[in-house]
Design an enzyme around this catalytic site. Structure first.
Site, PDB file in Angstrom:
ATOM      1  N   LYS A  10       0.850  -1.207   0.000  1.00 15.25           N
ATOM      2  CA  LYS A  10       0.000   0.000   0.000  1.00 15.25           C
ATOM      3  C   LYS A  10       0.884   1.255   0.000  1.00 15.25           C
ATOM      4  O   LYS A  10       1.960   1.243  -0.586  1.00 15.25           O
ATOM      5  CB  LYS A  10      -0.978  -0.028   1.177  1.00 15.25           C
ATOM      6  CG  LYS A  10      -1.770  -1.328   1.245  1.00 15.25           C
ATOM      7  CD  LYS A  10      -2.947  -1.234   2.157  1.00 15.25           C
ATOM      8  CE  LYS A  10      -3.572  -2.602   2.332  1.00 15.25           C
ATOM      9  NZ  LYS A  10      -4.841  -2.558   3.022  1.00 15.25           N
ATOM     10  N   GLU A 101      -9.835  -0.386  -1.629  1.00 14.80           N
ATOM     11  CA  GLU A 101      -9.473   0.995  -1.264  1.00 14.80           C
ATOM     12  C   GLU A 101      -9.547   1.911  -2.486  1.00 14.80           C
ATOM     13  O   GLU A 101      -9.870   3.093  -2.360  1.00 14.80           O
ATOM     14  CB  GLU A 101      -8.079   1.017  -0.609  1.00 14.80           C
ATOM     15  CG  GLU A 101      -8.142   0.402   0.783  1.00 14.80           C
ATOM     16  CD  GLU A 101      -6.861  -0.249   1.268  1.00 14.80           C
ATOM     17  OE1 GLU A 101      -5.801  -0.068   0.644  1.00 14.80           O
ATOM     18  OE2 GLU A 101      -6.931  -0.973   2.285  1.00 14.80           O
ATOM     19  N   GLU A 169     -11.629 -10.402  -1.399  1.00 10.98           N
ATOM     20  CA  GLU A 169     -11.228  -9.649  -0.215  1.00 10.98           C
ATOM     21  C   GLU A 169     -12.464  -8.997   0.402  1.00 10.98           C
ATOM     22  O   GLU A 169     -12.862  -7.892  -0.015  1.00 10.98           O
ATOM     23  CB  GLU A 169     -10.234  -8.554  -0.606  1.00 10.98           C
ATOM     24  CG  GLU A 169      -8.947  -9.066  -1.194  1.00 10.98           C
ATOM     25  CD  GLU A 169      -7.810  -8.087  -0.949  1.00 10.98           C
ATOM     26  OE1 GLU A 169      -6.859  -8.465  -0.263  1.00 10.98           O
ATOM     27  OE2 GLU A 169      -7.900  -6.933  -1.392  1.00 10.98           O
ATOM     28  N   GLY A 175      -7.586  -4.933   6.812  1.00  5.74           N
ATOM     29  CA  GLY A 175      -6.965  -4.028   7.775  1.00  5.74           C
ATOM     30  C   GLY A 175      -7.698  -3.923   9.099  1.00  5.74           C
ATOM     31  O   GLY A 175      -7.436  -3.006   9.876  1.00  5.74           O
ATOM     32  N   SER A 213      -6.816  -9.369   6.489  1.00  2.00           N
ATOM     33  CA  SER A 213      -6.206  -9.653   7.796  1.00  2.00           C
ATOM     34  C   SER A 213      -5.555 -11.035   7.866  1.00  2.00           C
ATOM     35  O   SER A 213      -5.650 -11.722   8.886  1.00  2.00           O
ATOM     36  CB  SER A 213      -7.235  -9.460   8.914  1.00  2.00           C
ATOM     37  OG  SER A 213      -7.675  -8.114   8.941  1.00  2.00           O
TER      38      SER A 213
END
Ligand code: PEP
Length: 248
Positions: A10, A101, A169, A175, A213
């Protein structure tokens, strides 16, 4: 088929930290023969560190690298964009399209993601297309419906098992420290496999990664789950030891 262990850095690391991190990953893989046989590692640094990672990797063959995103356009007046052909020139072999994201903070639609993934495969790289439901969608019993829509609308034209990877995901697991259970992962990955079978001749060979995660504790179990062909790792990819421990 080798498991694909992908590390998405990221927007993290200074240049010095990036150099140290890639050096630690390389040393860790080369010191552990067992890791080399069963896995393919891919690192996704920020764009600006792609040359650093490329230089550090040299001729190493067990670790490849790619970009976290790419432009949906070929070239031209798109300030700030990086094209797939530039990524190819920079020796990338993979690029991610549609990370949640990007969907959330950059309002990327399925059509945008499809266009990006098409640029990636047109330029001879492998696209990792990300899909996944929010907590609200899961709570509302709509996880499969949402995932199928994202899958069908984001899948690039010309996708096959050698140029496209799917990353499931769940947004609520990214996260957050909340990992999907192995049963939930099994059910969703089987669902995705069946959905792919409706569209592709070689769906059984298309890799489906889990992301959300993943860490050294849950990673080895997730990787043993049927229809899980690898993992996409965020936070835990920032420590070489943790990242490699996921592979067992
Ligand atoms: C990700 O960024 O794709 C991801 C899964 O992040 P994390 O492992 O930190 O949940």
């Amino acid at each position: 088929m080798k498991k694909l262990i992908a590390g998405n850095w990221k927007m993290n690391c200074s240049l010095e930290e990036a150099k140290l991190l890639i050096a630690d990953v390389i040393n860790g893989v080369y010191q552990n023969q067992a890791l080399q046989g069963d896995n393919e590692f891919v690192i996704f640094p920020p764009f600006i560190y792609l040359p650093t990672v490329r230089h550090a990797l040299g001729n190493h063959t067990f670790i490849s690298f790619g970009a976290q995103d790419c432009s949906p356009h070929d070239k031209g007046a798109y300030t700030g964009d990086i094209s797939a052909s530039m990524l190819k020139d920079s020796a990338c072999t993979y690029a991610i399209a549609g990370h949640s994201e990007r969907r959330k903070y950059h309002c990327e639609s399925n059509a945008d993601i499809k266009a990006k993934a098409e640029q990636v495969i047109k330029n001879g790289m492998t696209a990792i297309v990300c899909i996944g439901e929010t907590q609200e969608e899961r709570d509302g019993g709509r996880a499969e419906e949402v995932v199928q829509k994202q899958l069908f609308e984001s899948l690039p034209a010309g996708a096959h098992a050698r140029n496209t990877v799917i990353a499931y995901e769940p947004v609520w697991a990214i996260g957050t420290g909340k990992t999907a259970s192995e049963t939930d992962i099994l059910m969703m990955h089987s669902f995705i496999r069946e959905a792919l079978e409706e569209k592709l001749a070689d769906a059984e060979n298309m890799r489906i990664l889990y992301g959300g995660s993943v860490n050294p504790e849950n990673g080895p179990g997730i990787l043993k789950t049927p229809n899980v062909d690898g993992v996409l790792v965020g936070g835990a990819s920032l420590k070489a030891q943790d990242f490699l421990a996921i592979a067992g």
